[in-house]
Design a protein around this motif. Structure first.
Motif, short mmCIF file in Angstrom:
data_model
loop_
_atom_site.label_atom_id
_atom_site.label_comp_id
_atom_site.label_asym_id
_atom_site.label_seq_id
_atom_site.Cartn_x
_atom_site.Cartn_y
_atom_site.Cartn_z
N VAL A 42 33.02 37.09 34.98
CA VAL A 42 32.99 37.21 36.27
C VAL A 42 33.36 38.75 36.66
N LYS A 43 32.19 39.40 37.57
CA LYS A 43 32.21 40.63 37.82
C LYS A 43 32.94 40.75 39.33
N SER A 44 32.58 39.91 40.05
CA SER A 44 33.39 39.91 41.39
C SER A 44 33.41 38.70 42.15
N ILE A 45 34.10 38.39 43.26
CA ILE A 45 34.14 37.27 43.96
C ILE A 45 33.28 37.53 45.35
N VAL A 84 31.80 32.05 48.82
CA VAL A 84 30.49 31.57 48.50
C VAL A 84 30.06 31.36 47.12
N GLY A 85 30.69 32.10 46.25
CA GLY A 85 30.53 31.97 44.78
C GLY A 85 31.16 33.24 43.97
N VAL A 86 30.64 33.57 42.73
CA VAL A 86 30.93 34.60 42.03
C VAL A 86 29.78 35.22 41.54
N GLU A 87 29.83 36.51 41.27
CA GLU A 87 28.62 37.33 40.53
C GLU A 87 29.26 37.39 39.00
N THR A 88 28.55 36.88 38.12
CA THR A 88 28.83 36.91 36.79
C THR A 88 27.61 38.17 36.07
N ASP A 89 28.04 38.37 34.87
CA ASP A 89 26.90 39.02 34.25
C ASP A 89 25.71 38.29 33.84
N LEU A 149 40.44 41.06 40.20
CA LEU A 149 39.41 40.20 40.85
C LEU A 149 39.72 39.94 42.45
N VAL A 150 40.89 39.63 42.58
CA VAL A 150 41.38 39.41 44.02
C VAL A 150 41.66 40.61 44.83
N ARG A 151 42.06 41.67 44.37
CA ARG A 151 42.33 42.81 45.04
C ARG A 151 41.50 43.42 46.26
N PRO A 152 39.88 43.15 45.70
CA PRO A 152 39.09 43.60 46.73
C PRO A 152 39.12 42.54 48.19
N HIS A 153 39.86 41.60 47.73
CA HIS A 153 39.89 40.76 48.88
C HIS A 153 41.26 40.71 49.82
N GLY A 154 42.17 41.80 49.60
CA GLY A 154 43.30 41.95 50.19
C GLY A 154 44.68 41.31 49.53
#
Length: 423
Positions: A229-232, A240-245, A265-270
């Protein structure tokens, strides 16, 4: 409520992630577990201590830990060691770690950990029995052995505070300790007393995770390995989902149970999770050809280590090393574990076939305040289940149950407030 929701994603295939996957599938949801590695439980969960220990809920940042960590900089054999190279990255987390080392906080964190661990251990045993999971599981209890009554006093004090919460333990004389674990007779003269914890148990966490994942699959879940998983992804503050490789995977809820990778993974979302890797080691010995072998885990509290019989093997595991994400095996640490085994079981150490011995290291995800993070993490649909430190397998099923309650809008059996994200 998630009754109307589409897919639920669990990020991370260690024992915590697999337990979460199983819990959601058990509730009738359709979870998708995404794991970056080739298989499940092949990283931190693979060769852990092999013991479920609700009896050991104490965070490692107890009173006086600062002095201990400072001295560890100059002691290669220190059971809890800080590597100089990791110091710069450790500072913010380390200050929080030390800031939560007061006696009051340590006692409260110990109680909260115990409540979750105690329930979790019972649920784990029920799952093993219900689903007939083959993982060398045994309700053996566990024992701490001491050379003097004075050395045991701090452990007694902690046990007395936990007994009203359900801890089952008893103090033993040397003779009583040896009657439970006859192999200790070899060091009879060094044993003054012991504490036996009836509620502890043993097993192979890797086999358990694999067996439990199979149950989750049969209940309708899906597992995708080699999927990082690269990002949420969110839309207007809603997951809405996750971006994976391997591309985008849609979901209405994402539960991140990825150990040390959870924070990024969760830091970009605060959501800021104060988690750092605590490196642990284990050595697994083949005991099938020994003339005798231990039957009860024996814990060396001073070295943060345990000797645990698991089926026809014996595992020595422990120590904590703050060395960043370094997974290199330090031969001195491995030798320390062999020395601990020889110290406790000198007669068995002579029977060890070193060609059948395997050494391992893993990075426990340790929170700065000694409590795991379990709950909502910012945007609607984003959840966290991580930071369990040395209690990963012990707390896995209880944490999964708590997340299951929360995601369904129910009241958990254990108060989730102490484990909240953002504390």
């Amino acid at each position: 409520m998630v009754n109307c929701k589409s897919e639920v994603i669990v990020v991370g295939g260690g024992v915590v992630g697999v337990s979460t996957f199983y819990e959601l599938a058990r509730r009738g949801l359709t979870p998708i577990l995404l794991e970056a590695s080739e298989g499940l439980a092949t990283v931190t969960s693979f060769a852990n201590g092999g013991i479920l220990t609700p009896s050991m809920p104490e965070p490692w940042n107890g009173p006086g830990v600062g002095k201990h960590l400072f001295s560890s900089l100059f002691d290669a054999a220190s059971p809890m060691k800080v590597r100089l190279a990791s110091l710069p990255a450790m500072v913010p987390w380390g200050l929080r770690f030390l800031g939560h080392s007061s006696r009051k906080h340590h006692q409260q964190a110990t109680s909260n950990n115990f409540k979750l661990a105690h329930r979790s251990a019972r649920i784990t045993q029920e799952a093993v029995q219900k689903h007939m999971i083959s993982c060398d599981f045994a309700c053996s209890g566990a024992m701490k052995v001491f050379s003097s009554n004075k050395a045991m006093q701090a452990t007694i004090d902690s046990a007395e505070t936990l007994e009203p919460l359900g801890l089952g333990c008893e103090t033993l004389s040397a003779e009583e300790a040896i009657s439970i674990e006859p192999e200790l007779d070899a060091i009879r003269g060094r044993i003054s007393c012991a504490i036996y914890y009836r509620g502890d148990s043993v097993g192979d966490a890797y086999k358990y995770a694999c067996g439990l994942s199979d149950v989750g699959l049969k209940l309708g879940g899906e597992i995708r390995t080699e999927t990082r998983v690269k990002s949420i992804k969110t839309d207007n503050g809603i997951v809405v989902g996750v971006e994976t490789d391997n591309g985008f995977v849609a979901a209405s809820d994402v539960i991140v149970a990825a150990g040390n990778a959870t924070s990024s993974l969760v830091r970009p979302h605060g959501a800021r999770l104060h988690i750092k890797p605590a490196k642990g080691y284990s050595v697994t010995l083949a005991a099938n050809n020994w003339t005798s072998k231990p039957r009860t885990p024996v814990i060396d509290d001073s070295m943060h280590a345990a000797v645990t019989p698991i089926g026809d093997r014996v595992r020595i595991a422990g120590t904590a090393e703050f060395a960043g994400n370094n997974l290199k095996l330090d031969t001195r640490r491995v030798q320390n574990l062999h020395a601990i085994f020889a110290d406790i079981y000198p007669h068995l150490a002579t029977q060890v076939d070193h060609t059948l011995t395997s050494a391992w290291t893993g990075l426990r995800p340790m929170s700065a305040d000694g409590l795991p993070f379990i709950g909502r993490a910012g945007p609607q649909g984003l959840w966290v289940n991580a930071g369990h430190g040395h209690l990963g397998w012990t707390m896995a099923m209880g944490s999964a149950e708590m997340i299951g309650h929360l995601i369904m809008g129910e009241t958990p059996a254990i108060d989730p407030f102490p484990f909240r994200v953002g504390r």
